[in-house]
Structure formats: structure tokens, C-alpha cells
Design a protein around this motif. Structure first.
Motif, PDB file in Angstrom:
ATOM      1  N   SER B 538       0.848  -1.195   0.000  1.00 40.65           N
ATOM      2  CA  SER B 538       0.000   0.000   0.000  1.00 40.65           C
ATOM      3  C   SER B 538       0.877   1.237   0.000  1.00 40.65           C
ATOM      4  O   SER B 538       0.553   2.252  -0.583  1.00 40.65           O
ATOM      5  CB  SER B 538      -0.942  -0.007   1.199  1.00 40.65           C
ATOM      6  N   GLU B 539       1.972   1.101   0.677  1.00 42.69           N
ATOM      7  CA  GLU B 539       2.936   2.191   0.720  1.00 42.69           C
ATOM      8  C   GLU B 539       3.369   2.572  -0.686  1.00 42.69           C
ATOM      9  O   GLU B 539       3.427   3.736  -1.044  1.00 42.69           O
ATOM     10  CB  GLU B 539       4.137   1.731   1.570  1.00 42.69           C
ATOM     11  N   SER B 540       3.679   1.559  -1.516  1.00 43.86           N
ATOM     12  CA  SER B 540       4.138   1.873  -2.863  1.00 43.86           C
ATOM     13  C   SER B 540       3.012   2.450  -3.716  1.00 43.86           C
ATOM     14  O   SER B 540       3.244   3.344  -4.521  1.00 43.86           O
ATOM     15  CB  SER B 540       4.745   0.639  -3.539  1.00 43.86           C
ATOM     16  N   LYS B 541       1.788   1.980  -3.453  1.00 46.95           N
ATOM     17  CA  LYS B 541       0.654   2.536  -4.185  1.00 46.95           C
ATOM     18  C   LYS B 541       0.522   4.021  -3.885  1.00 46.95           C
ATOM     19  O   LYS B 541       0.415   4.856  -4.763  1.00 46.95           O
ATOM     20  CB  LYS B 541      -0.653   1.845  -3.747  1.00 46.95           C
ATOM     21  N   TYR B 542       0.565   4.267  -2.619  1.00 49.67           N
ATOM     22  CA  TYR B 542       0.407   5.635  -2.152  1.00 49.67           C
ATOM     23  C   TYR B 542       1.523   6.516  -2.685  1.00 49.67           C
ATOM     24  O   TYR B 542       1.293   7.628  -3.137  1.00 49.67           O
ATOM     25  CB  TYR B 542       0.387   5.635  -0.615  1.00 49.67           C
ATOM     26  N   ARG B 543       2.705   5.963  -2.624  1.00 47.79           N
ATOM     27  CA  ARG B 543       3.861   6.691  -3.141  1.00 47.79           C
ATOM     28  C   ARG B 543       3.636   7.117  -4.582  1.00 47.79           C
ATOM     29  O   ARG B 543       3.943   8.241  -4.957  1.00 47.79           O
ATOM     30  CB  ARG B 543       5.056   5.745  -3.107  1.00 47.79           C
ATOM     31  N   LEU B 545       0.849   7.634  -6.167  1.00 47.91           N
ATOM     32  CA  LEU B 545      -0.136   8.709  -6.235  1.00 47.91           C
ATOM     33  C   LEU B 545       0.491  10.034  -5.821  1.00 47.91           C
ATOM     34  O   LEU B 545       0.368  11.055  -6.483  1.00 47.91           O
ATOM     35  CB  LEU B 545      -1.302   8.356  -5.301  1.00 47.91           C
ATOM     36  N   TYR B 546       1.150   9.944  -4.703  1.00 47.46           N
ATOM     37  CA  TYR B 546       1.783  11.106  -4.094  1.00 47.46           C
ATOM     38  C   TYR B 546       2.690  11.836  -5.083  1.00 47.46           C
ATOM     39  O   TYR B 546       2.691  13.057  -5.164  1.00 47.46           O
ATOM     40  CB  TYR B 546       2.577  10.613  -2.885  1.00 47.46           C
ATOM     41  N   ASP B 547       3.439  11.063  -5.811  1.00 45.46           N
ATOM     42  CA  ASP B 547       4.423  11.700  -6.681  1.00 45.46           C
ATOM     43  C   ASP B 547       3.839  12.162  -8.010  1.00 45.46           C
ATOM     44  O   ASP B 547       4.394  13.051  -8.652  1.00 45.46           O
ATOM     45  CB  ASP B 547       5.606  10.750  -6.951  1.00 45.46           C
ATOM     46  N   ASN B 566       5.657  16.542  -1.865  1.00 46.25           N
ATOM     47  CA  ASN B 566       5.734  15.738  -3.099  1.00 46.25           C
ATOM     48  C   ASN B 566       6.410  16.539  -4.212  1.00 46.25           C
ATOM     49  O   ASN B 566       6.712  17.726  -4.070  1.00 46.25           O
ATOM     50  CB  ASN B 566       4.347  15.216  -3.502  1.00 46.25           C
ATOM     51  N   TRP B 646      -0.777  18.577   7.445  1.00 40.64           N
ATOM     52  CA  TRP B 646      -0.438  18.375   6.039  1.00 40.64           C
ATOM     53  C   TRP B 646      -1.472  19.099   5.205  1.00 40.64           C
ATOM     54  O   TRP B 646      -2.599  19.345   5.640  1.00 40.64           O
ATOM     55  CB  TRP B 646      -0.315  16.903   5.678  1.00 40.64           C
TER      56      TRP B 646
END
Lengths: 137, 893
Positions: B538-543, B545-547, B566, B646
Motif C-alpha cells: 500500500s505504501e508503494s501505491k500511495y507513493r 499517487l503522491y508523486d 511531493n 499536512w
């Protein structure tokens, strides 16, 4: 004979106003920008002034301000005739001491003439702060 | 010499004879004397007699004694005796004669009587008158007034007997001494008993000579004082008894009597026992005081109302108060409320006499607020002797024990709870690996029952492949060091499945120090591993999106320092991630936004955890300033404390540009478009007026058309401006209570001319008596109503009325505008609020409508929280309903 100073930059509007007011029996003087207006005022002193706001050189707001600060001129009735219609502009003019604010495109020429006559012949009319509801003839 | 012959038997003569004879003799006598003749008649008396009996001469001489003054009260016996004397010549002595003495009551005389014969030649020296005197018999009476003596002695004997009675029966020793000499005149029975000295050994001795007396000087001094008529009291006089004991007596003595009759009376009260008792009391008091003041226990004494009367030092220290402070307090003030109920119950029992003591373990509250535990023993003690009863408390501080006890209990419970409830497995096995004990978690982890596990060893539940590692671990770590590092181990569950665990082992030794068994804590980490894996994905998914998102995302700590951002954010500002991490958002915000941001932070972010979207500016690395819109969210820790925020930030430069264009257009339109329109308007009016000459019918028609067209344009420009203004959202709407009926009244005035032109009457029904008020912008409300009512007028047939009804409901006020005009065709009804839309039948009725009226009215209504709806039938008429909330548009929109 009472004298009226018309400050307006559109020539054809000046024409119409002049014709109508002259036939009502008043002496008319005109200025097409703020600078000329102030010059004419220095010579003194009209019995009433019709003032547009968006005029070249010195705008109507400044002319109004100057008139109201001058002891000789401050009691001259000044009616704003302008097509600027935002609340801020109307408020600003009235706060600066205009006796009334009329959005040109919303009033027949006759109405304008009537207001002038009333003011000059009958004295101060009710203070007008809501342009669209200012008393007509 | 002439001799008088005095005839015998003539009193006068007798008097003379006796007088002469007796005068010289008797006048010198001090006692009263009376001489009687043989017939008991007085013939002579002396001066003392006269004085004593207060009789004049004539009442005496020749008067019989029986009739003489007070003497007439003499008893018959006396007279008899007198006659006897007269006859026999023999007198009597000491006859007690009682006479009434007037105010004195009785007088007592000792009378001596003497027969008196005067010799013949007694008259020798008397006058010349010849007296044949054969010597008469006379009685000479001498009177001794013993009245006082007698009374005295009588009284004395009364007192004497009384005294005697007392003397003998008294339980105190009484001594009577001669005041002058100090000799003991008398001692009573009790004295003899007290001291054991028999009477003969005591009587006649001087008081200080007595063997009993120890202090001779004291005795002599006392005597002297008594002789001076002083009272002597010696509270404690030690005396010796015959058998050698020492008796303590309270000595009191006084003197009475007069002159030579003075006696001293002494009273001796044995106070030995009293002294002994006093001494015993003193000793016991001393002992008590010692215990009280220096004892190990806290002691406190209170009255029945539980006010502290006396407290010892230990008690004061126990409670942290001074003695003075405690004396102002009661038992209740220092007791813990939890213990108080039981205390009061017990105390009440004691006060009512049903108990004399009670014991309890309770809590007290010290001056500093700390709680102490104490063993308390309270006694009820009767005052006796008119003193009030009191309560005595013995208090032993057992706080340390109690706290230790409580801690131990807690620890024991904790440990027990822990062993059984801990999610980690706890296990113990012997040096061969055989399981000795384990907790329920371990069993559950592997899926075995206690019985089965007991038959297995550590090696049997772990994989073969780990054998060498296990052996090494046992040798190098467990046996050598006594414990292992944290290591990973795979266990084989009963169902064959694998369990990933972390474990740690410890060695236990027996009493001789030999290795005995191994303790282990086993933690199941399979789930953790799974969570970790899931988290990573999930971390990589979020990453991703974030970027990739276009809007900027940033995170700051409580100080505003950038923690994370970001790519979009970094690019927006022209800084790198590293550079940003050294900066705060202050560094990239122009000064003028500080106050606004602070306001948003405190009133929105902190209060509700997020902010609404707000606009501000950022400063790029290259110094350029650009507008952004931002929205923030608060980040809190587990305890709820803010740790940062944030936000999502959008570059709104383009948007702003468009907005400015719109504004410019608006002001441009208002002036530039209107000016020529005004020109046309006024020029045409002038022509219409006839100022430039008369017009033909056809010319008038055309000119009117030009005018109308122009008016339409003016209206259009006006309406369009309104729409633009409203859409920009920059228009301020007032929120004030608007009196509804007044607004309608104004409206009628405004529309009077228009209504009259079409011969239409506007009928207003403004609800019941009171004028309802709603929160709205009064100017705008009027505009909306004007639109609806003027439409109703415009599209009504001539002569038909327009109705405006106001309906009040709990939360809304509705304006219903009814006309019986052309109505709206059904097919077109859904479009009438659209901009520039004009229904097909409307155009024929009114040529120059803009189609913006209702659109603007609806926008205004919605802005104020209201809504316009309608019911219409073509050809019949329309009902337009404006519904407005009484309390205005909800603020949280």
C-alpha cells in the motif's frame, strides 16, 4: 439664471444633456475631463454639477473630493451620472459627498432634468443612497 | 450629851441604830447588803444594794423583803430560811436565789444570811435619846450576783457535753492544750488509736515534748502563733506512732476562751492514705505522660465531640500537623472519607455506652494531602470526679507495610494475569529439550493441549534444518552466557503449519548453581510479517499517487518546518526536497498573509482539525510571487496532541487570471457598453419628446421601436452583469432580520405604475397579525420578489389581479405569487430557470424580456438559503413559491 456645470467625456451625451437643460432655462457650462472641470470650478461657481466618474486626466472621484474640500465649492450640489454600477463604486461616491448617484442607462433624460429642476427650484431632495430607487419626477 | 431614848420596836429607831452601827462597817463593803428585822422588814441597806436593786430609800426601809422590788420574786423556801435565821440566829450560806431581773431575765444570787444581835451597849455612841433596847435580832443579808457566772457555767456545761461527745466520737484526732503553757489537757479516743500512746503518757506534757512530734521547732512556732490568736494549719505534718511508723496528718488548730481560760484545740486528720494515693497517682500520671510524650505510638485524646484536646508528638508528626493545628480540628477532619463511616458507627456505640473500645485499620489524610494507613485503637474513658469523659486513640502508622502489602498483591495479580494473558508464549524445558511447563498462549500458538505438549520436546516442534543452529545456540549462548540473543525460529504447529517466531532463552540453575532448565519467551511474528508486506504494497501505491498528482502535498511539524513534500510541491516552488526540509512555510509566504493564516490555524485547524479552502500567495525560489489555494488537515499523536499538519496546495495563477478577466469584463461592460446605449436612449427620448419637431405616425412608430430595442439591450447588459457578479461569489449578502410585510409593502409602491398600466391590482395577504421576520439580505429579497411579482403583472391579462400570500411554517416562510395569466407550457417548464430561456408564449406577451430574470432570482434565492418552485398551467395561470429559511442560510455551507 442658474448655471449648471456638466462634466462628461462622451460628446453626444453632453449634447443631449445640454439641449435638454438649456430648454429648461438654465445656463450650461461643460467640461470633458477632470482637469478642465477643476479649472472651470476655480473660476466659480455653478449652482449645480452633473459629474461622470470615468473621465480622462483626473477622474470624477478626485474632482468630487476636491470640490468637497474647497470651502467655496463644498456646498454645490453634485449629482453623479455614471454607468459604473458596482456597490463599491456607488458607496465610494456617496461617501465622498455626492448628493446622488444615477446610472445613466437606467434613467430617461427627462428624469435627470427633473431632478435638476427640483433641486434648483425646490431645494434639497431626499438624500438618495439607493440609485435604483431614487425619487424621480 | 443628850441621850436619845429609842423605843424598841419602832423601825425608825432601829434603822437609826443599825445605820449608825452598820454604816461604817457596811458602807465599805462592795457587796450589796441588806439588814432585816425580825419581821423581815428592811432596816438598813448599803449603797451597793441601792445601786444593784435600784431601789429608793422609801421603797426599802420598813418594807418587807417579800415585797421589795425584785426580791418579791424570792421563793418561799428563801423566806422560810430567813424566818429561821430570825428565830434561831443561825444563818445560812450560799443560798441560790433566782429572781426575775427584768430585761435580763433571771438573776441568780448567792445569798449569805447572818443573824445579827446588836449588843445593848451598841447604842452607846448613838444619840442622847434613851433607848430601851434589848438587843434586837437582825438578819444581815449579803448578795453575790452570780448570774453571769451561773449562765456561763450552764452554757459551758452544755457546750462541754456537746464537745465531749464530739471529742470522743470524732474520727479525727483532737488534742486540747492549755494555751498558756502548751500542756496537753485532753486527747480523744481517736488520737490514742492513731498514735498508740496511752493517755497517761500524753496528758500534762507540753506538746513539743510528746514523742510523736518530729519537728519540735514547728510545734513551738505553732504554739506561739496560736497564743497570738492565729489559726494554724499545717497541710502535712509527719508524726511518729508508738510502733515506729510515720503518720502524715493534716494539722488544724485554733484557740478559744479568754484570759486565763484560753485553750488550744488541735485536729489531726490522717492523710497517710491520701498521700499514698496521691503518690501512686503521681507516679502513674508520670508513667502515662512518659508513654504519651515519648512513646512509639501516636496518641490523641479527644472530647465526646471528637475535638482533639491533647496529642503527642508522634501523632503530630504522623499527620504532619502541629499540636495547635490539631487542637483546632476534629477526628473527622483527618480521617479518610472511606474509613469515616465505620469510625462514626463505632464511636457512636462508644458514646452510647454500648462499647468501651474498638480497633480498626484505617486511612488518615495528612496535612500535605498524602494518605497514611494506621492501626487505630480507640478507648472510651470516663472522667469521673465531675470531669467529662474522653476518647483516647492509639495510632500505629503501618503505611509502609500496607503499601508494600498492596504493591505485593498488585504485583502478584499482575504477574498471574501476565503469565496467562500475555500474547507471547512462555515456556520452560529441560536441558534435553523436554517441555516442563508453558502458558496458554504457547499452547494456542502451536495448537497442542497441555497433555500432548508435555510429551514433546523443543526439537520435535522445530524443523530439522535448524538443528545445528539450535545446538550451537545452546552451547555458546545458553550454557556459557546464561541467555541468548533474540533469534528467529520456525515452529511446526500441530496441524503441520509453520509459525514464524522470534525467541529469547534464559538458563535457570538449581540451588547448587548447576544448569537446570531453560526459560523461553516466544513471539509469533507471522502476522507482523504479513502486515509488513501489506503495508509495503500500500505504501508503494500511495507513493505512486503522491508523486504523480498535480496538486502539491506538503507536511509540516508544529513549528511549520517541512517534513515532507511531493514532487509537484517542490516544482511549484522551485526548491528541492532537501532545501525545503530546512525551511518553514513562513519562509515561502509573504508577510501580508501571516495574520490571515494565523486566524485560520487557530479558528479552523486547531478547533475542528481541518481548514476550509483559502487563498494566499507563495514566494518561489526565484523570488516571484504567485497565488495559491490551500487546504490543511491536523495531524495528532495517539494522545491527541497536535504534531503537525499536512496540506494540499494548488497553483491558481490561471484561475486568478480568468477571474481578473471576468472582473475586467464586468467593469468594462458596465461602462463601455452602457455609454453608447445611454446615448441612444436619451437621443431617442429627445426626439420622442417632440423637441426636434413633430413626428408622423409612422415616424413615431419606428422611433418607439428603436427605443424599445435599446431598452432591451440596456436590460440585458444589466442582467448579465448581475449574473457575472453572483457567479464570482464575491458579492456580499447581508444577514439581518427582514420584516417581510414591509418588504412587500415597498414592493407594491415600486410596482404601482407598472400595475396601473395593466390595470392589475396586487393583493397582499401577509399572514396573521404579527409581521414575520426572516434572516436574509433585504435588498436581494426585494429583488427576487420584484422579479416574481412583476412577471405576474406582465403575463396577467388586463384587469385580472395578482395575489401575494405569505405562509408561515416552523422553520420557513413562503411567498406565494399567484397570477391568472398565460402560464407556462408543460414541455418548457423544466427550462424556465435556465439563462436566456424565454418560453414560447412569453415572447408574444412581452417582447423585450431578457430571459435572465428567473435565473438571477433563483441564484439570489439559493444564495440566501431559499428556493423558487412553481405550479403552472398554460392559459390558466402560475403560482410561483419562494421558500425562505427563517434563520437564514446555514453558516456551515
Amino acid at each position: 439664471m442658474k448655471r449648471i456645470l456638466i462634466v462628461e467625456d462622451e460628446v453626444f451625451l453632453v449634447q443631449v444633456l445640454q439641449d435638454n437643460l438649456a430648454s429648461a432655462g438654465y445656463e450650461i457650462d461643460t467640461a470633458q475631463d477632470g482637469e478642465t472641470a477643476l479649472e472651470k470650478l476655480r473660476v466659480c461657481c455653478p449652482d449645480l454639477m452633473l459629474l461622470d466618474l470615468l473621465i480622462p486626466k483626473i477622474d470624477g472621484f478626485h474632482v468630487l473630493e476636491t470640490v468637497r474640500k474647497d470651502t467655496r465649492l463644498k456646498s454645490i450640489p453634485v449629482y453623479i451620472i455614471s454607468n459604473l454600477s458596482s456597490d463599491t463604486e456607488i458607496k465610494r461616491a456617496l461617501d465622498l459627498g455626492a448628493d446622488g448617484y444615477y446610472i445613466k442607462s437606467e434613467h430617461p433624460i427627462k428624469e435627470i432634468v427633473g431632478i435638476v429642476i427640483q433641486r434648483l427650484e425646490k431645494g434639497k431632495i431626499e438624500e438618495c443612497r439607493e440609485p435604483r430607487t431614487c425619487p424621480g419626477v | 450629851m443628850k441621850k436619845n431614848i429609842v423605843p424598841s420596836g419602832h423601825p425608825k429607831n432601829e434603822v437609826a441604830i443599825v445605820k449608825t452601827y452598820a454604816d461604817t462597817l457596811l458602807q465599805t463593803m462592795r457587796e450589796p447588803f441588806l439588814v432585816l428585822n425580825s419581821s423581815l422588814k428592811a432596816v438598813y441597806f448599803n449603797k451597793p444594794f441601792e445601786r444593784r436593786f435600784r431601789l429608793k430609800r422609801k421603797s426599802v426601809i420598813g418594807i418587807s423583803i417579800a415585797e421589795m422590788g425584785e426580791l418579791r420574786f424570792a421563793d418561799s423556801e428563801f423566806l422560810k430560811r430567813l424566818r429561821l435565821v430570825s428565830k434561831t440566829g443561825k444563818g445560812f450560806e450560799a443560798y441560790e436565789l433566782r429572781l426575775k431581773c427584768g430585761h435580763r431575765g433571771n438573776c441568780i444570787f448567792k445569798v449569805n444570811a447572818r443573824g445579827l444581835r446588836l449588843p445593848k451597849d451598841a447604842l452607846k455612841n448613838i444619840s442622847s435619846a434613851a433607848v430601851k433596847f434589848d438587843g434586837s435580832k437582825f438578819i444581815l443579808l449579803g448578795f453575790e450576783d452570780i448570774s453571769e457566772k451561773k449562765i456561763f457555767s450552764e452554757q459551758f456545761s452544755i457546750t462541754e457535753s456537746r464537745f465531749r461527745k464530739l471529742f470522743e466520737s470524732a474520727k479525727v484526732g483532737i488534742l486540747v492544750l492549755d494555751a498558756l503553757t502548751g500542756e496537753v489537757l485532753d486527747v480523744n479516743e481517736h488520737s490514742v488509736k492513731m498514735f498508740g500512746y496511752p493517755l497517761p503518757e500524753v496528758l500534762g506534757k507540753r506538746v513539743w515534748e510528746l514523742e510523736a512530734v518530729k519537728d519540735v521547732k514547728q510545734a513551738k512556732n505553732a504554739l506561739k502563733q496560736l497564743q497570738n490568736n492565729k489559726i494554724v494549719r499545717i497541710p502535712d505534718m509527719p508524726l511518729k506512732t508508738k510502733d515506729g511508723r510515720t503518720l502524715h496528718v493534716e494539722f488544724a488548730s485554733n484557740v478559744y476562751g479568754y484570759n486565763h481560760l484560753k485553750v488550744i484545740q488541735c485536729q489531726l486528720r490522717d492523710i497517710t492514705d491520701k498521700l499514698r494515693a496521691q503518690e501512686a497517682l503521681r507516679i502513674s500520671e508520670e508513667r502515662y505522660r512518659r508513654i504519651f510524650d515519648e512513646g512509639v505510638l501516636g496518641m490523641a485524646i479527644s472530647d465526646r465531640q471528637l475535638h482533639f484536646i491533647k496529642v503527642n508528638r508522634r501523632f503530630c508528626r504522623m499527620l504532619g500537623y502541629s499540636e495547635k493545628e490539631l487542637k483546632k480540628r476534629t477526628f473527622k477532619d483527618i480521617s479518610h472519607p472511606a474509613s469515616l463511616e465505620k469510625d462514626i458507627r463505632n464511636i457512636r456505640l462508644m458514646l452510647d455506652g454500648k462499647k468501651t473500645s474498638y480497633q480498626t485499620v484505617k486511612r488518615y489524610i495528612r496535612k500535605d494531602g498524602e494518605i497514611i494507613w494506621a492501626n487505630t485503637h480507640v478507648n472510651y474513658i470516663r472522667g469521673g470526679n465531675g470531669q467529662s469523659d474522653f476518647l483516647q486513640a492509639l495510632v500505629e502508622d503501618i503505611t509502609t507495610q500496607k503499601t508494600a502489602e498492596i504493591k505485593l498483591q498488585i504485583n502478584a495479580a499482575k504477574y498471574r494475569g501476565l503469565y496467562d494473558s500475555i500474547s507471547d508464549g512462555i515456556v520452560r524445558f529441560d536441558l534435553q529439550g523436554k517441555f516442563l511447563e508453558c502458558n496458554s498462549s504457547f499452547r494456542k500458538m502451536l495448537g497442542y493441549s497441555m497433555k500432548n505438549l508435555g510429551k514433546l520436546s523443543y526439537y520435535q516442534v522445530t524443523s530439522e534444518k535448524n538443528r545445528s543452529a539450535q545446538d550451537a545456540r545452546l552451547k555458546e549462548q545458553v550454557l556459557k552466557r546464561g541467555y541468548t540473543n533474540l533469534y528467529e525460529e520456525s515452529f511446526i504447529k500441530k496441524d503441520g503449519g509453520e509459525l514464524s517466531c522470534e525467541a529469547k532463552l534464559w538458563l535457570t540453575r538449581d540451588s547448587q548453581g548447576k544448569p537446570e532448565s531453560v526459560w523461553g519467551v516466544i513471539r509469533d511474528v507471522t502476522r507482523r510479517k504479513m502486515t509488513e508486506a501489506a503495508l509495503q504494497s500500500s505504501e508503494s501505491k500511495y507513493r505512486g499517487l503522491y508523486d504523480s498528482i498535480k496538486d502539491g502535498i506538503e507536511m509540516t511539524d508544529v513549528h511549520g518546518r517541512f517534513v515532507e513534500s511531493n514532487k509537484a510541491y517542490q516544482e511549484m516552488l522551485g526548491y528541492t526536497d532537501k532545501e525545503l526540509k530546512k525551511m518553514t512555510y513562513h519562509d515561502i509566504t509573504p508577510e501580508k498573509w501571516r495574520d490571515i493564516e494565523l486566524d485560520i490555524l487557530t479558528n479552523q485547524l486547531l478547533k475542528q482539525g481541518f481548514s476550509g479552502e483559502y487563498e494566499k500567495e507563495y514566494i518561489r525560489k526565484d523570488g516571484t510571487v504567485f497565488p495559491v489555494s490551500s487546504r490543511l488537515w491536523m495531524i495528532r499523536d495517539e494522545k491527541g496532541h497536535p504534531i503537525g499538519s499536512w496540506g494540499i496546495v494548488r497553483d491558481i495563477t490561471e484561475r486568478k487570471k480568468i477571474e481578473r478577466l471576468k472582473d475586467d469584463f464586468a467593469s468594462l461592460a458596465s461602462h463601455q457598453l452602457r455609454t453608447p446605449l445611454t446615448g441612444t436612449k436619451w437621443l431617442v427620448e429627445t426626439i420622442q419628446d417632440g423637441q426636434l419637431g413633430p413626428l408622423t405616425q409612422k415616424q413615431k412608430e419606428y422611433v418607439d421601436n428603436i427605443y424599445q430595442t435599446n431598452e432591451r439591450m440596456i436590460q440585458l447588459v444589466s442582467d448579465m452583469l448581475d449574473v457575472i457578479h453572483l457567479e464570482s461569489g464575491k458579492v456580499a449578502f447581508a444577514r439581518e432580520p427582514v420584516p417581510v410585510c414591509e418588504v412587500l409593502d415597498n414592493l407594491i409602491v415600486m410596482l404601482k405604475t407598472a400595475a396601473e398600466k395593466r390595470q392589475v391590482k396586487i393583493v397582499v395577504d401577509c399572514g396573521r397579525l404579527h409581521s414575520p421576520k426572516i434572516v436574509a439580505d433585504s435588498k436581494r429579497l426585494q429583488t427576487v420578489l420584484e422579479c416574481l411579482v412583476s412577471n405576474a403583472i406582465e403575463y396577467s391579462p388586463t384587469g385580472k389581479d395578482v395575489f401575494v400570500e405569505v405562509v408561515e411554517e416552523p422553520d420557513t416562510v413562503s411567498f406565494i405569487v399567484k397570477d391568472s395569466g398565460i402560464g407556462i407550457p408543460k414541455a418548457e417548464q423544466e427550462h424556465i430557470f435556465e439563462r436566456f430561456y424565454r418560453a414560447s408564449n412569453a415572447k408574444s406577451q412581452k417582447a423585450n424580456g431578457t430571459g435572465l430574470g428567473l435565473a438571477i432570482a433563483q441564484m439570489l434565492a439559493k444564495e440566501m438559503g431559499g428556493l423558487i418552485t412553481f405550479k403552472s398551467e398554460e392559459g390558466k395561470g402560475s403560482d410561483f413559491i419562494l421558500r425562505m429559511p427563517v434563520r437564514g442560510r446555514p453558516k456551515t455551507d
